[in-house]
Motif scaffolding. Sequence first.
Motif, short mmCIF file in Angstrom:
data_model
loop_
_atom_site.label_atom_id
_atom_site.label_comp_id
_atom_site.label_asym_id
_atom_site.label_seq_id
_atom_site.Cartn_x
_atom_site.Cartn_y
_atom_site.Cartn_z
N LEU A 34 0.83 -1.20 0.00
CA LEU A 34 0.00 0.00 0.00
C LEU A 34 0.87 1.26 0.00
O LEU A 34 0.56 2.24 -0.68
N ASN A 35 2.00 1.22 0.72
CA ASN A 35 2.92 2.36 0.71
C ASN A 35 3.44 2.65 -0.69
O ASN A 35 3.53 3.81 -1.10
N LEU A 36 3.79 1.61 -1.44
CA LEU A 36 4.29 1.78 -2.79
C LEU A 36 3.20 2.37 -3.69
O LEU A 36 3.47 3.29 -4.48
N GLU A 37 1.98 1.87 -3.57
CA GLU A 37 0.86 2.40 -4.37
C GLU A 37 0.63 3.88 -4.03
O GLU A 37 0.41 4.70 -4.93
N ALA A 38 0.68 4.22 -2.75
CA ALA A 38 0.47 5.60 -2.32
C ALA A 38 1.58 6.51 -2.85
O ALA A 38 1.31 7.63 -3.30
N LYS A 39 2.81 6.03 -2.82
CA LYS A 39 3.93 6.82 -3.33
C LYS A 39 3.77 7.11 -4.82
O LYS A 39 3.95 8.24 -5.27
N LYS A 40 3.41 6.09 -5.57
CA LYS A 40 3.20 6.27 -7.02
C LYS A 40 2.09 7.29 -7.28
O LYS A 40 2.21 8.15 -8.16
N TYR A 41 1.00 7.19 -6.53
CA TYR A 41 -0.11 8.12 -6.74
C TYR A 41 0.27 9.53 -6.31
O TYR A 41 -0.09 10.51 -6.97
N ALA A 42 1.04 9.65 -5.23
CA ALA A 42 1.50 10.97 -4.78
C ALA A 42 2.37 11.63 -5.85
O ALA A 42 2.24 12.83 -6.12
N ASP B 225 -8.29 9.29 -6.07
CA ASP B 225 -8.29 8.17 -7.00
C ASP B 225 -9.48 7.29 -6.66
O ASP B 225 -9.35 6.24 -6.04
N TYR B 226 -10.67 7.76 -7.03
CA TYR B 226 -11.91 7.08 -6.64
C TYR B 226 -11.98 5.65 -7.14
O TYR B 226 -12.47 4.76 -6.44
N ASP B 227 -11.50 5.39 -8.35
CA ASP B 227 -11.55 4.03 -8.89
C ASP B 227 -10.72 3.07 -8.04
O ASP B 227 -11.18 1.98 -7.70
N VAL C 155 -9.82 3.41 -4.92
CA VAL C 155 -10.42 3.28 -3.58
C VAL C 155 -11.59 2.31 -3.63
O VAL C 155 -11.74 1.43 -2.78
N ARG C 156 -12.44 2.43 -4.64
CA ARG C 156 -13.59 1.52 -4.77
C ARG C 156 -13.15 0.08 -4.98
O ARG C 156 -13.72 -0.85 -4.43
N GLN C 157 -12.14 -0.12 -5.81
CA GLN C 157 -11.68 -1.46 -6.13
C GLN C 157 -10.98 -2.14 -4.96
O GLN C 157 -11.04 -3.35 -4.81
N SER C 158 -10.33 -1.38 -4.11
CA SER C 158 -9.53 -1.97 -3.05
C SER C 158 -10.19 -1.93 -1.68
O SER C 158 -9.67 -2.49 -0.73
N ASP C 159 -11.31 -1.24 -1.56
CA ASP C 159 -12.00 -1.09 -0.27
C ASP C 159 -11.08 -0.47 0.78
O ASP C 159 -11.03 -0.89 1.92
N GLU C 160 -10.30 0.54 0.34
CA GLU C 160 -9.40 1.25 1.23
C GLU C 160 -9.78 2.72 1.24
O GLU C 160 -10.43 3.21 0.33
N GLY C 161 -9.36 3.42 2.27
CA GLY C 161 -9.61 4.84 2.36
C GLY C 161 -8.46 5.64 1.79
O GLY C 161 -7.39 5.12 1.50
N GLU C 162 -8.71 6.94 1.63
CA GLU C 162 -7.66 7.82 1.09
C GLU C 162 -7.85 9.21 1.66
O GLU C 162 -8.94 9.78 1.58
N ASN C 163 -6.81 9.74 2.25
CA ASN C 163 -6.81 11.11 2.74
C ASN C 163 -5.67 11.85 2.05
O ASN C 163 -4.55 11.36 2.01
N LEU C 164 -5.97 13.03 1.54
CA LEU C 164 -4.97 13.83 0.86
C LEU C 164 -4.82 15.16 1.56
O LEU C 164 -5.78 15.70 2.10
N ALA C 165 -3.61 15.70 1.52
CA ALA C 165 -3.37 17.02 2.10
C ALA C 165 -2.28 17.71 1.29
O ALA C 165 -1.35 17.07 0.80
N MET C 166 -2.41 19.01 1.15
CA MET C 166 -1.40 19.79 0.46
C MET C 166 -1.38 21.16 1.09
O MET C 166 -2.43 21.71 1.42
#
Length: 78
Positions: free
Chosen positions: A25-33, A45-47, A49-60
């Motif tokens: 999950l860390n690797l996937e998050a790094k790539k998306y970041a 990345d709604y698709d 999140v839906r496919q993996s049943d995981e949450g996502e929080n973003l901050a900038m």
Amino acid sequence: MEAVGTTNAFRKIHRALPIKLDPKLNLEAKKYAEKIAGMGSLQHDYDAVRQSDEGENLAMGCKEYGVPLTAKEAITNW
């Protein structure tokens, strides 16, 4: 890690189970970041999140003089 500790402190308040790091999950998050950094804006990345049943929080954001937010500041701002 500051992000995990801060997140778990808030989860404890809400009686939620603690989180732990996951290398995949860390690797996937790094790539998306890196992807959204190249876009110059935050976008969920709604698709994924839906496919993996995981949450996502973003901050900038930056503090005074362009100093980046710490993990604790980003999580507290959520």
